[in-house]
Design a protein around this motif. Structure first.
Motif, PDB file in Angstrom:
ATOM      1  N   ARG A  87       0.842  -1.207   0.000  1.00  0.00           N
ATOM      2  CA  ARG A  87       0.000   0.000   0.000  1.00  0.00           C
ATOM      3  C   ARG A  87       0.877   1.257   0.000  1.00  0.00           C
ATOM      4  N   VAL A  88       1.990   1.210   0.730  1.00  0.00           N
ATOM      5  CA  VAL A  88       2.925   2.338   0.715  1.00  0.00           C
ATOM      6  C   VAL A  88       3.554   2.446  -0.678  1.00  0.00           C
ATOM      7  N   ALA A  89       3.981   1.330  -1.226  1.00  0.00           N
ATOM      8  CA  ALA A  89       4.618   1.332  -2.550  1.00  0.00           C
ATOM      9  C   ALA A  89       3.680   1.861  -3.633  1.00  0.00           C
ATOM     10  N   ALA A  90       2.383   1.696  -3.457  1.00  0.00           N
ATOM     11  CA  ALA A  90       1.407   2.125  -4.465  1.00  0.00           C
ATOM     12  C   ALA A  90       1.133   3.635  -4.425  1.00  0.00           C
ATOM     13  N   LEU A  91       1.608   4.326  -3.406  1.00  0.00           N
ATOM     14  CA  LEU A  91       1.394   5.770  -3.339  1.00  0.00           C
ATOM     15  C   LEU A  91       2.127   6.447  -4.495  1.00  0.00           C
ATOM     16  N   ALA A  92       1.477   7.367  -5.156  1.00  0.00           N
ATOM     17  CA  ALA A  92       2.016   7.991  -6.368  1.00  0.00           C
ATOM     18  C   ALA A  92       3.350   8.697  -6.135  1.00  0.00           C
ATOM     19  N   PHE A  93       3.586   9.196  -4.944  1.00  0.00           N
ATOM     20  CA  PHE A  93       4.811   9.953  -4.671  1.00  0.00           C
ATOM     21  C   PHE A  93       5.962   9.084  -4.167  1.00  0.00           C
ATOM     22  N   VAL A  94       5.767   7.775  -4.049  1.00  0.00           N
ATOM     23  CA  VAL A  94       6.819   6.856  -3.602  1.00  0.00           C
ATOM     24  C   VAL A  94       7.475   6.243  -4.831  1.00  0.00           C
ATOM     25  N   SER A  95       8.776   6.498  -5.006  1.00  0.00           N
ATOM     26  CA  SER A  95       9.464   5.956  -6.186  1.00  0.00           C
ATOM     27  C   SER A  95      10.136   4.611  -5.910  1.00  0.00           C
ATOM     28  N   HIS A  96      10.525   4.358  -4.683  1.00  0.00           N
ATOM     29  CA  HIS A  96      11.148   3.089  -4.291  1.00  0.00           C
ATOM     30  C   HIS A  96      10.557   2.713  -2.935  1.00  0.00           C
ATOM     31  N   CYS A  97      10.292   1.437  -2.738  1.00  0.00           N
ATOM     32  CA  CYS A  97       9.788   0.989  -1.439  1.00  0.00           C
ATOM     33  C   CYS A  97      10.246  -0.445  -1.242  1.00  0.00           C
ATOM     34  N   TYR A  98      10.898  -0.699  -0.128  1.00  0.00           N
ATOM     35  CA  TYR A  98      11.384  -2.055   0.112  1.00  0.00           C
ATOM     36  C   TYR A  98      11.610  -2.311   1.594  1.00  0.00           C
ATOM     37  N   ARG A  99      11.638  -3.592   1.901  1.00  0.00           N
ATOM     38  CA  ARG A  99      11.885  -4.064   3.267  1.00  0.00           C
ATOM     39  C   ARG A  99      13.392  -4.260   3.437  1.00  0.00           C
TER      40      ARG A  99
END
Length: 159
Positions: A87-99
């Motif tokens: 859900r965080v990764a799907a935010l339009a302003f997030v370009s990279h998201c990882y654990r």
């Protein structure tokens, strides 16, 4: 899977980026005796075969006006991370998201999300949106702002 001579030639021809011309695949293919369609088809097959992980644009955020770039780091309940991270990764302003693994006691963060804004205030507002999404699953967070532009490069073949 070994690279064919054609694969090597295509990687060498594209590793510095595609030419900024109206028909870049035609320009890449011409010296190799290939059409733009053949170049696209072979690159697509290399992606499908796992020889190439991705083909994409690498924007210069600063030139686009996004001068505040912050890696937001989050201490999220491990039991809820798998449900919340997409859900965080799907935010339009997030370009990279990882654990990432925690390194206790000094580094409690396990979720990273890169945020880009025109100001630090804009990035903080984005982080507030992430915090609202994570709610009580988040025990803490911080924003680590970029202080320099690092040269981004992809695969480089040695001659």
């Amino acid at each position: 899977m070994a690279l064919t001579p054609l694969d090597r030639a295509l990687i060498a021809a594209t590793q510095g980026g595609l030419p900024l011309v109206p028909r870049p695949y035609d320009a890449v293919g011409a010296p190799l005796g290939l059409s733009g369609t053949q170049v696209r088809q072979r690159l697509q097959q290399m992606l499908a075969d796992g020889l190439v992980r991705r083909i994409g644009a690498v924007p210069n955020h600063y030139r686009l006006g996004y001068v505040a770039n912050g890696m937001s780091v989050w201490d999220v309940d491990d039991a809820r991370l798998d449900a919340l991270a997409p859900r965080v990764a799907a935010l339009a302003f997030v370009s990279h998201c990882y654990r990432r693994p925690r390194h206790l006691p000094h580094w409690p963060y396990n979720l990273f999300a890169m945020l880009h804004g025109t100001s630090h205030a804009a990035v903080r507002a984005q982080a507030d949106t992430v915090a609202a999404l994570l709610q009580d699953a988040c025990r803490g967070h911080d924003i680590l702002y970029s202080t320099a532009i690092l040269k981004k490069t992809g695969l480089r073949l040695k001659e």
